[in-house]
Design a protein around this motif. Structure first.
Motif, PDB file in Angstrom:
ATOM      1  N   TRP A 283       0.813  -1.214   0.000  1.00  0.00           N
ATOM      2  CA  TRP A 283       0.000   0.000   0.000  1.00  0.00           C
ATOM      3  C   TRP A 283       0.852   1.272   0.000  1.00  0.00           C
ATOM      4  O   TRP A 283       0.320   2.357  -0.155  1.00  0.00           O
ATOM      5  CB  TRP A 283      -0.942  -0.010   1.200  1.00  0.00           C
ATOM      6  CG  TRP A 283      -2.073  -0.982   1.020  1.00  0.00           C
ATOM      7  CD1 TRP A 283      -3.194  -0.817   0.264  1.00  0.00           C
ATOM      8  CD2 TRP A 283      -2.169  -2.283   1.584  1.00  0.00           C
ATOM      9  NE1 TRP A 283      -3.995  -1.922   0.334  1.00  0.00           N
ATOM     10  CE2 TRP A 283      -3.392  -2.858   1.139  1.00  0.00           C
ATOM     11  CE3 TRP A 283      -1.347  -3.047   2.430  1.00  0.00           C
ATOM     12  CZ2 TRP A 283      -3.812  -4.126   1.502  1.00  0.00           C
ATOM     13  CZ3 TRP A 283      -1.751  -4.307   2.797  1.00  0.00           C
ATOM     14  CH2 TRP A 283      -2.973  -4.849   2.333  1.00  0.00           C
ATOM     15  N   LEU A 286       0.617   4.051  -2.672  1.00  0.00           N
ATOM     16  CA  LEU A 286      -0.182   5.271  -2.576  1.00  0.00           C
ATOM     17  C   LEU A 286       0.683   6.515  -2.416  1.00  0.00           C
ATOM     18  O   LEU A 286       0.177   7.637  -2.532  1.00  0.00           O
ATOM     19  CB  LEU A 286      -1.162   5.172  -1.404  1.00  0.00           C
ATOM     20  CG  LEU A 286      -2.375   4.256  -1.608  1.00  0.00           C
ATOM     21  CD1 LEU A 286      -3.138   4.077  -0.310  1.00  0.00           C
ATOM     22  CD2 LEU A 286      -3.292   4.818  -2.685  1.00  0.00           C
ATOM     23  N   ARG A 292      -4.826   5.506  -6.701  1.00  0.00           N
ATOM     24  CA  ARG A 292      -6.007   5.472  -5.841  1.00  0.00           C
ATOM     25  C   ARG A 292      -5.958   4.238  -4.937  1.00  0.00           C
ATOM     26  O   ARG A 292      -5.271   3.256  -5.242  1.00  0.00           O
ATOM     27  CB  ARG A 292      -7.283   5.440  -6.678  1.00  0.00           C
ATOM     28  CG  ARG A 292      -7.456   6.622  -7.634  1.00  0.00           C
ATOM     29  CD  ARG A 292      -8.854   6.591  -8.242  1.00  0.00           C
ATOM     30  NE  ARG A 292      -9.182   5.304  -8.823  1.00  0.00           N
ATOM     31  CZ  ARG A 292      -8.909   4.941 -10.071  1.00  0.00           C
ATOM     32  NH1 ARG A 292      -8.300   5.798 -10.878  1.00  0.00           N
ATOM     33  NH2 ARG A 292      -9.255   3.746 -10.527  1.00  0.00           N
ATOM     34  N   PRO A 293      -6.705   4.268  -3.828  1.00  0.00           N
ATOM     35  CA  PRO A 293      -6.709   3.107  -2.930  1.00  0.00           C
ATOM     36  C   PRO A 293      -7.133   1.806  -3.610  1.00  0.00           C
ATOM     37  O   PRO A 293      -6.572   0.744  -3.305  1.00  0.00           O
ATOM     38  CB  PRO A 293      -7.701   3.525  -1.837  1.00  0.00           C
ATOM     39  CG  PRO A 293      -7.588   5.007  -1.779  1.00  0.00           C
ATOM     40  CD  PRO A 293      -7.398   5.431  -3.213  1.00  0.00           C
ATOM     41  N   ASP A 297      -4.988  -1.528  -3.667  1.00  0.00           N
ATOM     42  CA  ASP A 297      -5.552  -2.784  -3.172  1.00  0.00           C
ATOM     43  C   ASP A 297      -5.303  -3.919  -4.160  1.00  0.00           C
ATOM     44  O   ASP A 297      -4.942  -5.043  -3.759  1.00  0.00           O
ATOM     45  CB  ASP A 297      -7.050  -2.633  -2.929  1.00  0.00           C
ATOM     46  CG  ASP A 297      -7.359  -1.752  -1.726  1.00  0.00           C
ATOM     47  OD1 ASP A 297      -6.470  -1.568  -0.877  1.00  0.00           O
ATOM     48  OD2 ASP A 297      -8.495  -1.240  -1.650  1.00  0.00           O
ATOM     49  N   ARG A 315      -2.774  -1.086   5.425  1.00  0.00           N
ATOM     50  CA  ARG A 315      -3.680  -0.365   4.533  1.00  0.00           C
ATOM     51  C   ARG A 315      -4.282   0.848   5.246  1.00  0.00           C
ATOM     52  O   ARG A 315      -4.377   1.932   4.680  1.00  0.00           O
ATOM     53  CB  ARG A 315      -4.788  -1.294   4.048  1.00  0.00           C
ATOM     54  CG  ARG A 315      -5.787  -0.619   3.116  1.00  0.00           C
ATOM     55  CD  ARG A 315      -6.871  -1.578   2.645  1.00  0.00           C
ATOM     56  NE  ARG A 315      -7.711  -0.962   1.628  1.00  0.00           N
ATOM     57  CZ  ARG A 315      -8.827  -0.280   1.866  1.00  0.00           C
ATOM     58  NH1 ARG A 315      -9.240  -0.130   3.123  1.00  0.00           N
ATOM     59  NH2 ARG A 315      -9.510   0.254   0.875  1.00  0.00           N
ATOM     60  N   VAL A 319      -3.783   4.606   3.797  1.00  0.00           N
ATOM     61  CA  VAL A 319      -4.926   5.375   3.328  1.00  0.00           C
ATOM     62  C   VAL A 319      -5.074   6.659   4.150  1.00  0.00           C
ATOM     63  O   VAL A 319      -5.463   7.708   3.621  1.00  0.00           O
ATOM     64  CB  VAL A 319      -6.217   4.529   3.385  1.00  0.00           C
ATOM     65  CG1 VAL A 319      -7.441   5.365   3.050  1.00  0.00           C
ATOM     66  CG2 VAL A 319      -6.119   3.358   2.411  1.00  0.00           C
ATOM     67  N   THR A 320      -4.745   6.606   5.437  1.00  0.00           N
ATOM     68  CA  THR A 320      -4.794   7.816   6.268  1.00  0.00           C
ATOM     69  C   THR A 320      -3.853   8.871   5.727  1.00  0.00           C
ATOM     70  O   THR A 320      -4.229  10.050   5.569  1.00  0.00           O
ATOM     71  CB  THR A 320      -4.427   7.474   7.720  1.00  0.00           C
ATOM     72  OG1 THR A 320      -5.369   6.532   8.246  1.00  0.00           O
ATOM     73  CG2 THR A 320      -4.437   8.725   8.581  1.00  0.00           C
ATOM     74  N   TRP A 322      -2.640   9.043   2.715  1.00  0.00           N
ATOM     75  CA  TRP A 322      -3.108   9.437   1.382  1.00  0.00           C
ATOM     76  C   TRP A 322      -4.216  10.480   1.471  1.00  0.00           C
ATOM     77  O   TRP A 322      -4.223  11.459   0.722  1.00  0.00           O
ATOM     78  CB  TRP A 322      -3.611   8.195   0.642  1.00  0.00           C
ATOM     79  CG  TRP A 322      -4.151   8.471  -0.719  1.00  0.00           C
ATOM     80  CD1 TRP A 322      -3.437   8.674  -1.867  1.00  0.00           C
ATOM     81  CD2 TRP A 322      -5.528   8.581  -1.083  1.00  0.00           C
ATOM     82  NE1 TRP A 322      -4.297   8.891  -2.921  1.00  0.00           N
ATOM     83  CE2 TRP A 322      -5.575   8.840  -2.480  1.00  0.00           C
ATOM     84  CE3 TRP A 322      -6.718   8.481  -0.380  1.00  0.00           C
ATOM     85  CZ2 TRP A 322      -6.773   9.002  -3.159  1.00  0.00           C
ATOM     86  CZ3 TRP A 322      -7.918   8.636  -1.062  1.00  0.00           C
ATOM     87  CH2 TRP A 322      -7.931   8.899  -2.432  1.00  0.00           C
ATOM     88  N   LEU A 344     -12.133   7.997   5.972  1.00  0.00           N
ATOM     89  CA  LEU A 344     -11.622   6.622   6.052  1.00  0.00           C
ATOM     90  C   LEU A 344     -12.755   5.613   5.927  1.00  0.00           C
ATOM     91  O   LEU A 344     -12.603   4.567   5.280  1.00  0.00           O
ATOM     92  CB  LEU A 344     -10.872   6.432   7.369  1.00  0.00           C
ATOM     93  CG  LEU A 344      -9.480   7.073   7.445  1.00  0.00           C
ATOM     94  CD1 LEU A 344      -8.978   7.106   8.879  1.00  0.00           C
ATOM     95  CD2 LEU A 344      -8.497   6.336   6.549  1.00  0.00           C
ATOM     96  N   GLN A 347     -13.639   5.111   2.413  1.00  0.00           N
ATOM     97  CA  GLN A 347     -12.636   4.333   1.684  1.00  0.00           C
ATOM     98  C   GLN A 347     -12.612   2.871   2.126  1.00  0.00           C
ATOM     99  O   GLN A 347     -11.725   2.114   1.729  1.00  0.00           O
ATOM    100  CB  GLN A 347     -11.247   4.945   1.883  1.00  0.00           C
ATOM    101  CG  GLN A 347     -11.080   6.311   1.255  1.00  0.00           C
ATOM    102  CD  GLN A 347     -11.244   6.299  -0.253  1.00  0.00           C
ATOM    103  OE1 GLN A 347     -10.915   5.318  -0.923  1.00  0.00           O
ATOM    104  NE2 GLN A 347     -11.773   7.398  -0.792  1.00  0.00           N
ATOM    105  N   VAL A 349     -12.213   1.536   5.219  1.00  0.00           N
ATOM    106  CA  VAL A 349     -11.237   1.189   6.247  1.00  0.00           C
ATOM    107  C   VAL A 349     -11.991   0.876   7.533  1.00  0.00           C
ATOM    108  O   VAL A 349     -12.517   1.785   8.185  1.00  0.00           O
ATOM    109  CB  VAL A 349     -10.236   2.333   6.486  1.00  0.00           C
ATOM    110  CG1 VAL A 349      -9.273   1.978   7.620  1.00  0.00           C
ATOM    111  CG2 VAL A 349      -9.455   2.627   5.209  1.00  0.00           C
TER     112      VAL A 349
END
Length: 821
Positions: A283, A286, A292-293, A297, A315, A319-320, A322, A344, A347, A349
């Motif tokens: 991950w 990112l 993109r997430p 993934d 992840r 993502v946080t 990002w 989040l 997304q 999470v």
């Protein structure tokens, strides 16, 4: 205000063959004469002008982080059988007419065009078709007979057949692999295209905190355009990674199904051991702009198999970070914790709070608690032990912006609470105040006694800043000014008195910080000056502002001057607005108005009103269009023909401004059409030819206008602001674009003798008062508005303000300045 200037070209595709002529007045009879060339407006016996107001359309860049919203106008309707006969008579004597509407007419809107409108939409952006306004192209005049008109129709049909063939070829090409230097297709091609589009600026970062976009409608047809080179992603680190590191990353990317061409960028972004890092934590992909997430993934599943799940803590952390980076691209220096956890959740999470805690524990983000002192905040509650519990907001941000914002607050507090140097006697300062008038005198008086002063005003207020600079240099101060762009630097220099050897003390902010312009540095590394006046101060992002303030020596004075109504900085922060709201230093508001029809129009927009303006010299022209293809056609006609002949401004002194890079009437489509008309060529130097007008971006948020002079083994040769520039071959695709058409953010800080603002149909989603104010304000002598957004234009001016940004500077200033003082 009038309609389009004199033109001799045929109407764009879809324009009715029958000329629409007649008379039209602005509502209330107070507007400018509608239609006609400058020559006709002076001839009392000239033909009556066409008054058919065009319908309007909506076209924009829905994803732009700086985007703003709505707009439109519709117009007074005119025309009759009698006027059609007069138009025919006008052709017999060689008279040219041009019809349309005023901005005031467009604002008052309504009529049959809207009733006949037909929708076609592309990717969540809209295009509303309607009747074409009589725009001067429908009257092809100059003694045309029936035979010549028949040949024109045949030529038009032939051109449409060619256009349809090209459209089919383009559709077929879109179904094949992405042409970006590789033979990729499918998900890998999508990933590479997304990365390069965002990093090159062709596509803005995902606006993950914006409102959801409306449902898509039918796509709008795109005009034929020449193929352009695919953009390359910019380097993320100054030092290139070694070949071994790149090769290690390439193997991991290939194993995960990602484009191997991203290896160098990933190695630079992830540092030493990037291949191992990426294999252990897929991950981290990112970290590359544009990924993109969901793409990360898929990459993680390819590498980790079933071990890659949505609840993986790696992840959640990635993502946080990002999301915080996306927020910074939208102008936020931090996010409130509830907004971050909600993002989040969107997304996918699970356990958003745990993901944030994980990012904080790893040092990838920082958390802050700022006291709520804004009006309307809850009153502090007294605890049982007598202590007062103050309400706070919890913010999470990236370290780079947190440190920059705190450093900036410290530096500004130092300026506010320190005593300026005893430069110039009190008598000398009073004499300087006495020699000035109005708000210019107020500005000089404020600077005489304070280390930090805020100066607000529109274009005319620059004269007050120039008066201050001349007065300070007359008192012996080492005074300098800094502007946002080279165009602004040259314009401001003409307002100053010549210094020694004819030199004027003006630089750009970037040149001042890099040391390539300005007074240089003293032995302590500070700027060698006593007074710095920063023009275009709203364009300062938090990082550049912090560097600037940190570079000032002790006892120096700083004046931040600018127009608070323009678009905010391209980078994170809202320094100028936060400083004004904090009210920790003297603020001088200019009372010098912008004059003329353009000044009146732009000033009204700043106040939220799209006023009807008298424009007897065709200073303002409205060109109604029905679709994006017609918008491109009319824009090229205006720049290449109508404005030079009717207004006297050549194409090289005219700028085209449009809401975004993509779309059927974005900068790419407009630049392709303008190049084909103004400087056709094969594009043998990476898509460019000598003489091409370009926009060079040496760094994100900075745009230098210029032209191509040639190319060699070392790269592409440019001339920007009179200085030669060599762009290495590997950076041409990512940093050089054709520059006849710009976005409003690219154009801010500069002005041109003429501006053509293009508002195609799907622009309605992106218009706002700051965008319209900035775009319309780039014109010095003449403004043409290619108008297709119906009521979205007056609605945007009246209702749609700048999108709020979450920052900490205002709170930091309010807490630090009293403590320091």
């Amino acid at each position: 205000m009038s309609t389009e200037p004199e033109t001799t070209e045929e109407a764009g595709p879809g324009t009715p063959d029958t000329p629409d002529t007649g008379t039209a007045e602005a509502p209330g009879g107070t507007g400018a004469t509608v239609g006609g060339t400058p020559e006709e407006s002076q001839d009392a016996g000239g033909a009556e002008q066409a008054g058919d107001g065009g319908d309007a359309r909506a076209e924009g860049a829905a994803e732009a982080a700086d985007a703003t919203q709505d707009a439109a106008a519709d117009g007074s309707r005119g025309g009759s059988a009698r006027s059609a006969q007069e138009a025919a008579a006008g052709r017999d004597v060689g008279a040219e007419t041009a019809g349309g509407e005023t901005v005031g007419d467009a604002a008052s809107g309504g009529g049959t065009a809207a009733e006949r409108a037909a929708d076609d939409h592309d990717g969540g952006t809209g295009t509303t078709g309607g009747e074409a306004g009589s725009d001067g192209a429908a009257v092809a005049g100059e003694g045309a007979d029936d035979g010549s008109r028949l040949s024109e129709v045949e030529a038009e049909l032939a051109a449409q057949r060619v256009e349809r063939e090209r459209i089919e070829q383009r559709k077929a090409a879109k179904k094949g692999p992405v042409e970006s230097g590789t033979k990729l297709s499918g998900k890998a091609a999508d990933l590479l295209a997304a990365v390069r589009a965002v990093e090159s600026g062709q596509k803005p970062a995902a606006t993950v905190f914006d409102e959801p976009t409306p449902a898509p409608r039918r796509p709008a047809p795109e005009p034929v355009r020449r193929p352009q080179p695919a953009p390359a992603a910019p380097d993320l680190a100054p030092a290139a990674p070694g070949p071994e590191a790149v090769e290690a990353v390439r193997r991991v990317l290939a194993e995960g199904g990602a484009p191997e061409t991203l290896a160098a960028q990933a190695a630079a972004a992830l540092g030493e051991g990037a291949g191992t890092v990426l294999r252990e934590d897929p991950w981290q992909l990112l970290r590359l702009g544009g990924v993109r997430p969901d793409q990360a993934d898929a990459f993680a599943r390819a590498l980790l198999g079933t071990a890659a799940g949505p609840d993986d803590e790696r992840r959640g952390r990635a993502v946080t970070v990002w999301l915080l980076e996306q927020a910074a691209l939208a102008g936020h220096t931090a996010l409130e914790l509830p907004a971050l956890t909600a993002a989040l959740d969107r997304q996918g999470v699970p356990g958003a709070d745990a993901a944030v805690q994980g990012a904080l524990a790893e040092g990838e983000a920082l958390v802050f608690q700022d006291a709520l002192e804004e009006p309307g905040a809850p009153a502090p509650q007294e605890e049982e032990d007598g202590e007062v519990e103050r309400p706070v907001r919890v913010l999470v941000g990236l370290e780079r912006y947190a440190l920059a914002e705190e450093s900036l607050a410290d530096g500004l507090a130092r300026l506010v609470t320190s005593v300026p140097k005893e430069d110039g006697s009190a008598t000398g300062w009073e004499a300087a105040v006495g020699s000035a008038r109005g708000s210019a005198a107020e500005l000089i008086r404020a600077v005489a006694g304070h280390g930090l002063v805020l100066h607000t005003g529109a274009e005319a207020s620059r004269g007050e800043a120039a008066r201050l600079l001349d007065a300070a240099r007359g008192l012996g101060l080492r005074a300098w000014a800094a502007t946002h762009s080279p165009l602004g630097r040259e314009a401001f220099a003409h307002l100053l008195s010549e210094g020694e050897a004819g030199q004027r003390p003006v630089a750009t902010v970037a040149g001042l910080l890099s040391g390539t312009e300005g007074p240089g540095r003293d032995t302590d590394g500070a700027l060698d000056l006593d007074l710095l006046v920063v023009l275009d101060a709203p364009q300062l992002d938090v990082e550049s502002a912090a560097m600037l303030v940190e570079s000032l020596p002790d006892g120096a004075r700083l004046v931040l001057s600018g127009d608070p109504a323009v678009l905010w900085s391209a980078g994170a922060g809202r320094v100028f607005a936060d400083l004004a709201a904090a009210r920790v230093c003297p603020q001088v508001a200019s009372r010098t108005p912008d004059t003329g029809p353009l000044g009146e129009l732009v000033s009204g927009i700043g106040a939220g009103e799209l006023n009807q303006v008298e424009a007897p010299g065709k200073e303002i022209v409205i060109v109604p269009v029905r679709d994006a293809g017609e918008a491109v056609h009319r824009t090229v006609q205006l720049v290449a023909d109508s404005v030079p002949r009717a207004i006297g401004v050549p194409p090289e002194q005219t700028v085209v401004i449009t809401p975004g890079h993509g779309g059927a009437a974005g900068t790419r489509a407009l630049n392709a059409a303008l190049k084909e008309r103004l400087n056709p060529g094969p594009g043998r130097f990476g898509g460019f030819d000598p003489g091409d007008r370009i926009a060079y971006s040496p760094a994100p948020g900075r745009t230098l206008p210029g032209r191509v002079t040639g190319a060699g083994a070392d790269g592409l040769y440019l001339e920007c602001a009179g200085a030669p520039v060599v762009v290495p071959r590997e950076r041409v695709e990512q940093s050089v674009r054709h520059g006849w058409a710009l976005t409003a953010h690219q154009a801010v800080g500069g002005r041109w003798p003429a501006a053509v603002v293009v508002l195609p149909g799907d622009a309605a989603q992106t218009l706002s008062r700051p965008w319209v104010y900035t775009a319309f304000g780039r014109a010095e002598r003449h403004l043409s508005v290619v108008h297709g957004v119906e009521q979205a234009l007056p609605r945007a001016v009246a209702e749609v303000l700048a999108k709020p940004r979450t920052t900490r500077l205002q709170t930091l200033l309010r807490t630090q300045v009293p403590a320091a003082g």
